[in-house]
Design a protein around this motif. Structure first.
Motif, mmCIF file in Angstrom:
data_model
loop_
_atom_site.group_PDB
_atom_site.id
_atom_site.type_symbol
_atom_site.label_atom_id
_atom_site.label_comp_id
_atom_site.label_asym_id
_atom_site.label_seq_id
_atom_site.Cartn_x
_atom_site.Cartn_y
_atom_site.Cartn_z
ATOM 1 N N VAL A 137 53.049 13.627 18.788
ATOM 2 C CA VAL A 137 52.907 14.620 17.725
ATOM 3 C C VAL A 137 52.109 15.840 18.159
ATOM 4 O O VAL A 137 52.061 16.840 17.445
ATOM 5 N N ALA A 138 51.475 15.767 19.338
ATOM 6 C CA ALA A 138 50.756 16.935 19.842
ATOM 7 C C ALA A 138 50.406 16.746 21.306
ATOM 8 O O ALA A 138 50.234 15.625 21.775
ATOM 9 N N ILE A 139 50.299 17.886 22.014
ATOM 10 C CA ILE A 139 49.936 17.874 23.432
ATOM 11 C C ILE A 139 48.771 18.831 23.647
ATOM 12 O O ILE A 139 48.769 19.939 23.102
ATOM 13 N N TYR A 140 47.805 18.400 24.452
ATOM 14 C CA TYR A 140 46.640 19.240 24.731
ATOM 15 C C TYR A 140 46.412 19.375 26.221
ATOM 16 O O TYR A 140 46.757 18.483 27.000
ATOM 17 N N ASP A 141 45.799 20.494 26.604
ATOM 18 C CA ASP A 141 45.356 20.658 27.980
ATOM 19 C C ASP A 141 44.181 21.621 27.972
ATOM 20 O O ASP A 141 43.991 22.373 27.022
ATOM 21 N N SER A 142 43.383 21.580 29.029
ATOM 22 C CA SER A 142 42.238 22.492 29.088
ATOM 23 C C SER A 142 42.567 23.726 29.930
ATOM 24 O O SER A 142 41.872 24.736 29.859
ATOM 25 N N ASP A 143 43.635 23.640 30.704
ATOM 26 C CA ASP A 143 44.007 24.733 31.590
ATOM 27 C C ASP A 143 44.714 25.837 30.800
ATOM 28 O O ASP A 143 45.782 25.619 30.233
ATOM 29 N N PRO A 144 44.105 27.047 30.758
ATOM 30 C CA PRO A 144 44.690 28.147 29.982
ATOM 31 C C PRO A 144 46.134 28.443 30.403
ATOM 32 O O PRO A 144 46.945 28.886 29.593
ATOM 33 N N ALA A 145 46.452 28.155 31.657
ATOM 34 C CA ALA A 145 47.819 28.406 32.134
ATOM 35 C C ALA A 145 48.812 27.448 31.501
ATOM 36 O O ALA A 145 50.006 27.745 31.411
ATOM 37 N N LYS A 146 48.323 26.315 31.064
ATOM 38 C CA LYS A 146 49.239 25.327 30.471
ATOM 39 C C LYS A 146 49.290 25.430 28.953
ATOM 40 O O LYS A 146 50.299 25.083 28.340
ATOM 41 N N VAL A 147 48.180 25.905 28.371
ATOM 42 C CA VAL A 147 48.142 26.061 26.921
ATOM 43 C C VAL A 147 49.185 27.094 26.508
ATOM 44 O O VAL A 147 49.317 28.135 27.143
ATOM 45 N N THR B 296 51.861 23.269 23.750
ATOM 46 C CA THR B 296 50.612 22.708 24.264
ATOM 47 C C THR B 296 49.430 23.466 23.685
ATOM 48 O O THR B 296 49.399 24.693 23.740
ATOM 49 N N ARG B 297 48.492 22.724 23.147
ATOM 50 C CA ARG B 297 47.338 23.364 22.524
ATOM 51 C C ARG B 297 46.096 23.203 23.388
ATOM 52 O O ARG B 297 46.059 22.377 24.302
ATOM 53 N N ASP B 298 45.080 23.998 23.064
ATOM 54 C CA ASP B 298 43.839 23.917 23.833
ATOM 55 C C ASP B 298 43.057 22.681 23.425
ATOM 56 O O ASP B 298 42.921 22.389 22.239
ATOM 57 N N VAL B 299 42.532 21.984 24.413
ATOM 58 C CA VAL B 299 41.828 20.742 24.154
ATOM 59 C C VAL B 299 40.585 20.972 23.282
ATOM 60 O O VAL B 299 40.083 20.050 22.623
ATOM 61 N N GLN B 300 40.106 22.207 23.259
ATOM 62 C CA GLN B 300 38.967 22.547 22.412
ATOM 63 C C GLN B 300 39.292 22.349 20.931
ATOM 64 O O GLN B 300 38.404 22.156 20.101
ATOM 65 N N GLN B 301 40.569 22.432 20.615
ATOM 66 C CA GLN B 301 40.958 22.314 19.203
ATOM 67 C C GLN B 301 41.144 20.873 18.757
ATOM 68 O O GLN B 301 41.437 20.607 17.600
ATOM 69 N N LEU B 302 40.967 19.976 19.725
ATOM 70 C CA LEU B 302 41.248 18.571 19.478
ATOM 71 C C LEU B 302 40.504 18.039 18.246
ATOM 72 O O LEU B 302 41.104 17.498 17.318
ATOM 73 N N ALA B 303 39.190 18.217 18.253
ATOM 74 C CA ALA B 303 38.365 17.654 17.186
ATOM 75 C C ALA B 303 38.807 18.179 15.821
ATOM 76 O O ALA B 303 38.874 17.444 14.844
#
Lengths: 196, 196
Positions: free
Chosen positions: A110-120, A129-136
């Motif tokens: 239902v969602a994908i996260y990564d910390s690498d701006p190139a992948k977000v 792909t969303r930023d892992v910062q938004q996870l919480a």
DNA sequence: GTTTGTGAAACGATTCACAGCT
DNA sequence: AGCTGTGAATCGTTTCACAAAC
């Protein structure tokens, strides 16, 4: 008859696969012996495994292929669907998104996260792909039953902490590290390695 | 102190990985406790595992990281190279040919086979896929220590028979089927499936 | 007669606990 | 004093063997 061996569960899904084969061949009934032969175990093992969950066979006859398959699916919690979030859009992560077997087995990413701006921002299977910062922030809305961690080893524990914090109770870990979690959280670490 | 648990062997390669980490960090000595913490086991487990092969530690001190790593590599047969033939140039097969970790761990793919005319003749990593019919003819010249079977399930047993016939003593099986082989042939079936 | 379901026995792996070395 | 190495105890899983069901 309380605690069920982990190895029993593993075998149960094997049995189910074999039953589905038999079903496809129009076989109506199997003995524990026949199931065992297909799976490389013994008939006693098959019967003991099944006996943890009830008695599904007819003495002198064997098991109804269709009925046993149904019961196993029930026991294994198949038929039910699970919402999963994927953390890490690298090689394994993106392979998983595209892997059809995942969805077939009842897992909906239902969602994908990564910390690498190139992948977000990159879309996989129509999912951005969303930023892992938004996870919480996102997790309460997503309500995932399972999180899959496919980050590099050094990020895995940090990500795990956030997941646990947000109330995730089951984690499938592909990072080559031992994750530290509270007792009420189940972690299954899978070892992407070949040995002989 | 004869038979060594399969689980011990699995852990040994884990320990080695951790030792290499420690080595990289310039740590000179580890206690069983430290190794255990890294790997999610107990110190008693680590000591028992190692004790199957000898006593490599110093009481009151711990284990020399470098020395223990060397001994483990020795025990695990690393450092030695193995010649492997690959049967099946499909998805997994071609992934394996290109997978660097395979070569890094001492496995040299010396030939690739397939039965599909469309795949025969295709080069992977500079190696030309050959027709599986030529297997029996080629094997004596190749002298492979290991064969990797990545064919569909229905072809796997047939291929295995040919391999055994030609004297191969170790098979790594990716097909979802139980291979029937003589007692003196070792088969390791790996399960390309995810469960939770 | 056949095949299940299951206690009991056998086996195998992990954990304990401590004597012995450094 | 600290930490290994290892028999002995414990725990968990598999195998045996047989009475009960069909």
């Amino acid at each position: 008859m309380r605690k069920i061996p982990e190895s029993t569960i593993r075998r149960l899904s094997l049995y189910l696969r074999f039953l589905e084969e038999f079903e496809g061949q129009g076989v109506g009934t199997v003995s524990s012996e026949a199931l065992a032969a297909r799976g490389g175990t013994t008939s006693a093992q098959v019967r003991k495994d099944l006996s943890f969950f009830g008695s599904f066979g007819k003495r002198g006859l064997g098991y109804g292929v269709h009925e046993l398959a149904r019961r196993l699916r029930e026991i294994l919690g198949l038929g039910r669907r699970y919402r999963v979030v994927l953390i890490g859009a690298g090689k394994i992560g993106s392979a998983l998104v595209q892997y059809k077997g995942f969805r077939q087995r009842g897992f909906d990413i239902v969602a994908i996260y990564d910390s690498d701006p190139a992948k977000v921002g990159v879309a996989w299977n129509g999912m951005i792909t969303r930023d892992v910062q938004q996870l919480a922030e996102d997790l309460p809305g997503l309500q995932p039953e399972i999180a899959v961690v496919v980050t590099p080893a050094d990020a895995a524990q940090d990500v795990t902490n956030r997941l646990v914090q947000a109330g995730v109770k089951a984690i499938l870990n592909f990072a080559p590290i031992q994750l530290d979690v509270p007792d009420d959280v189940a972690v299954k670490t899978v070892n992407r390695a070949l040995e002989l």
